[in-house]
Design a protein around this motif. Structure first.
Motif, short mmCIF file in Angstrom:
data_model
loop_
_atom_site.label_atom_id
_atom_site.label_comp_id
_atom_site.label_asym_id
_atom_site.label_seq_id
_atom_site.Cartn_x
_atom_site.Cartn_y
_atom_site.Cartn_z
N LEU A 83 -5.83 -137.38 -28.59
CA LEU A 83 -6.48 -136.84 -27.40
C LEU A 83 -7.93 -137.30 -27.29
CD1 LEU A 83 -5.16 -133.16 -27.26
CD2 LEU A 83 -4.75 -134.95 -25.58
N VAL A 84 -8.63 -137.34 -28.42
CA VAL A 84 -10.03 -137.78 -28.41
C VAL A 84 -10.12 -139.26 -28.03
CG1 VAL A 84 -12.08 -138.13 -29.83
CG2 VAL A 84 -10.75 -136.04 -30.06
N ILE A 85 -9.23 -140.07 -28.60
CA ILE A 85 -9.28 -141.51 -28.33
C ILE A 85 -8.90 -141.81 -26.88
CG2 ILE A 85 -8.26 -143.73 -28.95
CD1 ILE A 85 -7.95 -142.65 -31.81
N SER A 86 -7.89 -141.10 -26.38
CA SER A 86 -7.40 -141.37 -25.02
C SER A 86 -8.13 -140.55 -23.95
CB SER A 86 -5.90 -141.07 -24.94
OG SER A 86 -5.63 -139.70 -25.22
N ALA A 87 -9.24 -139.91 -24.30
CA ALA A 87 -9.98 -139.09 -23.33
C ALA A 87 -10.41 -139.90 -22.10
CB ALA A 87 -11.18 -138.44 -24.01
N PRO A 88 -10.93 -141.14 -22.25
CA PRO A 88 -11.29 -141.89 -21.02
C PRO A 88 -10.09 -142.17 -20.12
CG PRO A 88 -12.35 -142.85 -22.95
CD PRO A 88 -11.36 -141.85 -23.45
N LEU A 89 -8.93 -142.46 -20.71
CA LEU A 89 -7.73 -142.70 -19.90
C LEU A 89 -7.30 -141.42 -19.19
CD1 LEU A 89 -5.67 -144.92 -22.39
CD2 LEU A 89 -7.08 -145.66 -20.45
N ILE A 90 -7.39 -140.30 -19.88
CA ILE A 90 -7.01 -139.03 -19.27
C ILE A 90 -7.96 -138.69 -18.13
CG2 ILE A 90 -6.81 -136.54 -19.69
CD1 ILE A 90 -5.87 -137.17 -22.50
N TYR A 91 -9.25 -138.99 -18.31
CA TYR A 91 -10.22 -138.74 -17.24
C TYR A 91 -9.89 -139.58 -16.00
CZ TYR A 91 -14.61 -138.89 -14.64
OH TYR A 91 -15.54 -138.83 -13.65
N ASP A 92 -9.51 -140.83 -16.22
CA ASP A 92 -9.13 -141.69 -15.08
C ASP A 92 -7.89 -141.14 -14.37
OD1 ASP A 92 -11.23 -143.36 -15.64
OD2 ASP A 92 -10.03 -144.75 -16.84
N GLN A 93 -6.94 -140.61 -15.13
CA GLN A 93 -5.74 -140.04 -14.51
C GLN A 93 -6.09 -138.80 -13.70
OE1 GLN A 93 -2.74 -141.36 -14.42
NE2 GLN A 93 -3.38 -143.09 -15.69
N PHE A 94 -6.98 -137.97 -14.23
CA PHE A 94 -7.40 -136.77 -13.48
C PHE A 94 -8.12 -137.15 -12.19
CE2 PHE A 94 -7.63 -133.79 -17.41
CZ PHE A 94 -6.25 -133.74 -17.41
N LEU A 95 -8.98 -138.16 -12.28
CA LEU A 95 -9.68 -138.62 -11.09
C LEU A 95 -8.69 -139.18 -10.06
CD1 LEU A 95 -12.53 -138.89 -9.94
CD2 LEU A 95 -12.64 -141.19 -10.93
N GLY A 96 -7.67 -139.87 -10.55
CA GLY A 96 -6.64 -140.37 -9.64
C GLY A 96 -5.84 -139.26 -8.99
N ILE A 97 -5.60 -138.17 -9.73
CA ILE A 97 -4.89 -137.02 -9.15
C ILE A 97 -5.68 -136.45 -7.98
CG2 ILE A 97 -4.15 -134.65 -9.60
CD1 ILE A 97 -3.51 -135.47 -12.43
N VAL A 98 -6.98 -136.28 -8.17
CA VAL A 98 -7.82 -135.70 -7.12
C VAL A 98 -7.82 -136.60 -5.89
CG1 VAL A 98 -10.18 -135.04 -6.53
CG2 VAL A 98 -9.26 -134.44 -8.77
N GLU A 99 -7.97 -137.89 -6.09
CA GLU A 99 -8.02 -138.82 -4.96
C GLU A 99 -6.68 -138.84 -4.22
OE1 GLU A 99 -9.12 -142.50 -6.69
OE2 GLU A 99 -11.25 -141.97 -6.94
N ARG A 100 -5.57 -138.87 -4.96
CA ARG A 100 -4.26 -138.92 -4.30
C ARG A 100 -3.95 -137.62 -3.57
NH1 ARG A 100 -2.92 -141.78 -8.97
NH2 ARG A 100 -2.11 -139.92 -9.98
N SER A 101 -4.40 -136.49 -4.11
CA SER A 101 -4.15 -135.23 -3.42
C SER A 101 -4.89 -135.17 -2.09
CB SER A 101 -4.58 -134.06 -4.31
OG SER A 101 -5.98 -134.08 -4.56
#
Length: 261
Positions: free
Chosen positions: A233-251
């Protein structure tokens, strides 16, 4: 507005007009995950709905409201307002469900599904990682100004769907259902890096248990899985942040697509 006259003249007409505008806005806020959270007091939600309705009535003075809300036409208009508001809020609800799905996958792989916490948004329970993901997604949602954009879209919906013309049509309902597939896809992308690491840990634990049967598999595998999951989770935090940002934009894009004639 309601077919009754209490003797207040134009003030009374403006008051019932604001109440009618609160129907769509209140339904949208109720269906939205952040504004309609169970932890938000009812008085705050009603006050916010009333304030937005007053601003909408001033900004869009040309909105025609039913002559009598207690008539058949008035009740049908209210039902249409509720449908539009729930549709606009349900899109955000689908977007905020993606991290919860990812948290269920990650928590199950780490053996932490038993660690349940109260969900202040939905009113139920969720895993500890689900609570963490929801907090992060909410902060991103607020930091990017997406909440202001969504409120603006709810207000602009009166121009696209004026009272009396609020039937969305089957195409828009299919689009909302199709957005649910994007929700599952996003949840899988969030959980995939961590799940792969946990799968490798479980495979290694199984090999060690076969080569050294005297080792306690549960005493070794559970701590290793938890530590490996947290590290992933710590290592993939930047990837998870990008996915969250993509969720907001797509919504927001999906909400805008509902208002295209």
């Amino acid at each position: 507005m309601i077919g009754l006259d209490f003797g207040f003249g134009a003030l009374e007409q403006d008051m019932w007009r604001v109440v009618f505008l609160m129907t769509r806005i209140g339904a949208a806020l109720l269906a939205a995950p952040f504004f309609g959270a169970a932890s938000v007091p009812m008085t705050v939600r009603v006050a916010l709905t009333g304030a937005l309705a007053i601003f909408t009535s001033i900004w869009l003075p040309a909105i025609e409201t039913p002559a009598a809300l207690l008539s058949l036409d008035g009740l049908l208009a209210i039902c249409g307002e509720v449908i539009v508001g729930l549709a606009l809020g349900f899109v955000l609800q689908l977007a905020f469900a993606a991290p919860t799905i990812a948290a269920e996958l990650i928590g199950g792989g780490m053996g932490m599904s038993m660690a349940m916490a109260s969900d202040p948004m939905g009113g139920g329970t969720t895993t500890a990682f689900g609570q963490y993901f929801l907090i992060v997604l909410t902060l991103i949602f607020l930091a990017t100004g997406a909440h202001l954009h969504w409120i603006a879209l709810v207000t602009e919906s009166y121009q696209v769907f004026p009272p009396g013309e609020t039937w969305l049509g089957p195409d828009r309902f299919l689009a909302i259902a199709g957005f649910a597939t994007s929700m599952f896809e996003t949840g899988l992308r969030i959980a995939l890096p961590v799940v792969l690491v946990l799968l490798l840990v479980q495979v290694l634990t199984g090999i060690l248990s076969r080569s050294a049967p005297s080792l306690n598999l549960f005493a070794l595998g559970l701590p290793a899985g938890v530590l490996a999951g947290i590290a992933a989770l710590v290592i993939s935090a930047p990837l998870i942040y990008d996915q969250f940002l993509g969720i907001v934009e797509r919504s927001l894009e999906q909400t805008e697509s509902l208002m295209i004639r």
